[in-house]
Design an enzyme around this catalytic site. Structure first.
Site, PDB file in Angstrom:
ATOM      1  N   TYR A   1     -76.106 -45.865  86.924  1.00  0.00           N
ATOM      2  CA  TYR A   1     -75.391 -45.702  88.041  1.00  0.00           C
ATOM      3  C   TYR A   1     -74.693 -45.033  88.244  1.00  0.00           C
ATOM      4  O   TYR A   1     -74.321 -44.932  89.286  1.00  0.00           O
ATOM      5  CB  TYR A   1     -74.955 -47.971  87.224  1.00  0.00           C
ATOM      6  CG  TYR A   1     -73.667 -47.672  88.137  1.00  0.00           C
ATOM      7  CD1 TYR A   1     -74.132 -48.894  89.389  1.00  0.00           C
ATOM      8  CD2 TYR A   1     -72.148 -47.226  88.583  1.00  0.00           C
ATOM      9  CE1 TYR A   1     -73.143 -49.482  90.188  1.00  0.00           C
ATOM     10  CE2 TYR A   1     -71.697 -47.969  89.317  1.00  0.00           C
ATOM     11  CZ  TYR A   1     -71.394 -48.196  90.310  1.00  0.00           C
ATOM     12  OH  TYR A   1     -70.904 -48.863  91.543  1.00  0.00           O
TER      13      TYR A   1
ATOM     14  N   SER B   1     -69.372 -44.566  94.813  1.00  0.00           N
ATOM     15  CA  SER B   1     -68.271 -45.165  93.733  1.00  0.00           C
ATOM     16  C   SER B   1     -67.828 -43.945  93.096  1.00  0.00           C
ATOM     17  O   SER B   1     -67.815 -43.185  92.886  1.00  0.00           O
ATOM     18  CB  SER B   1     -69.080 -45.531  92.789  1.00  0.00           C
ATOM     19  OG  SER B   1     -68.356 -46.112  91.118  1.00  0.00           O
TER      20      SER B   1
END
Length: 266
Positions: A157, A145
Site C-alpha cells: 500500500y 496518502s
C-alpha cells in the site's frame, strides 16, 4: 477537440472513480455543487444510481453511471475510452488496502491492489490529459496518502501511494505551462469505509489524527488554487510531513511503525 459534455448539457464534466463513499463521494458532491456534470465509476451499480439521483436533485447536475471493476483490464479500457472523449476534471480516487502480512496473501490479491492503486491511475490519466492539453485547461487529482510520503503503513500500500506521489510530481513538471494542473492528494486517516473494508482495526488511533472527508476535499481544492502539486490536508498532517522531511529516513520508519503499526497490513 473540445472536451465532451454529457448529451444535451453545457456544464463541464468531471470523472470520479470510487465515488460511492468516502473521499470520492465528497469530491463528487463538491464538484456537482461547483457546476460540473459527472461521470461516476465504481463496481456498485445501485450505489452509483443513488448518487447520480442525489446530485441531480440537489445540484441540477447530470451524471453518467459507468459501472466498472478497475482491477480488470477490460473495465479500465472502457473508462479510458470515456476519458478519451474529453473531461475537464479527473479524480483518481479508487484504491484499497489489504489486511494480512504480505507473504501470506494470494498473489492475485496483491496484483489486483497494484492494478487499482497504480495501473488505473496511470492509464486513466494518460487517457484524460491529451484533450486537457489541447484545451489548455484541465485538472487531475490523484489520491495518494500520507503513506506515500512516510513509509510504514503496510508494504504494497505504501509503495503504491509513493508511486502515485512521484508520478504526479513528474507529470506536473511535464505539464507546466499547458494550463493542466496535477495534484497528489495525501490525506492521513479519514473517517470513511476504507479501513473497515480492508479489515483493519483503527480503534486505538488518537482522535486528533482523524480528518473528515469534507476537510480533505476542501484542502485539495484550496491547494489546487495555489498550484500545489502535493496536498496534505490538516494542520496535524502538515506538521508530521514537515518533521518527517527533516529527520533520517530510518528514524522516520521506526517512528511510523510505533504510531501507525503496520503489522497485519499490506
Amino acid at each position: 477537440m473540445s472536451a465532451a459534455r454529457l448529451p444535451g448539457a453545457h456544464r463541464p464534466v468531471a470523472l470520479v472513480t470510487g465515488p460511492t463513499s468516502g473521499i470520492g463521494q465528497a469530491y463528487a458532491l463538491r464538484l456537482a455543487a461547483l457546476g460540473y456534470d459527472l461521470v461516476l465509476v465504481a463496481r456498485d451499480q445501485a450505489r452509483l444510481a443513488t448518487l447520480a439521483h442525489d446530485v441531480e436533485v440537489r445540484f441540477g447536475a447530470r451524471a453518467q453511471v459507468l459501472p466498472a471493476d478497475l482491477a480488470l483490464a477490460a473495465d479500465r479500457d472502457r473508462v479510458a475510452a470515456r476519458l478519451g472523449e474529453g473531461v475537464q476534471f479527473l479524480v483518481n480516487n479508487a484504491g484499497f488496502d489489504l489486511s494480512g502480512e504480505f507473504w501470506t496473501l494470494a498473489p492475485d490479491a496483491l496484483q489486483a491492489q497494484l492494478d487499482v492503486n497504480v495501473t488505473t491511475v496511470v492509464q486513466l490519466t494518460r487517457a484524460a490529459v491529451p484533450s486537457m492539453v489541447h484545451a489548455a485547461d484541465g485538472t487531475v487529482v490523484n489520491l495518494a496518502s500520507m503513506a506515500g510520503l512516510i513509509p510504514g503503513r503496510g508494504s504494497t500500500y505504501s509503495a503504491s501511494k509513493a508511486y502515485v506521489v512521484s508520478f504526479s510530481q513528474g507529470l506536473a513538471g511535464g505539464l507546466a505551462g499547458t494550463g493542466v494542473r496535477v495534484q497528489a492528494l495525501c490525506p492521513g486517516f479519514v473517517r470513511t469505509e476504507f479501513h473497515e473494508r480492508a479489515g483493519i482495526d483503527m480503534g486505538s488511533l488518537p482522535r486528533p489524527l482523524w480528518l473528515t472527508v469534507d476537510e480533505v476535499v476542501a484542502g485539495s481544492l484550496a491547494d489546487l488554487e495555489k498550484n500545489r502539486v502535493i496536498s496534505v490536508p490538516g494542520a496535524q498532517y502538515k506538521a508530521i510531513a514537515a518533521v518527517a522531511g527533516l529527520i533520517p529516513r530510518s528514524l522516520v520508519t521506526r517512528l511510523n511503525r510505533g504510531l501507525f503499526n503496520a503489522r497485519g497490513r499490506t
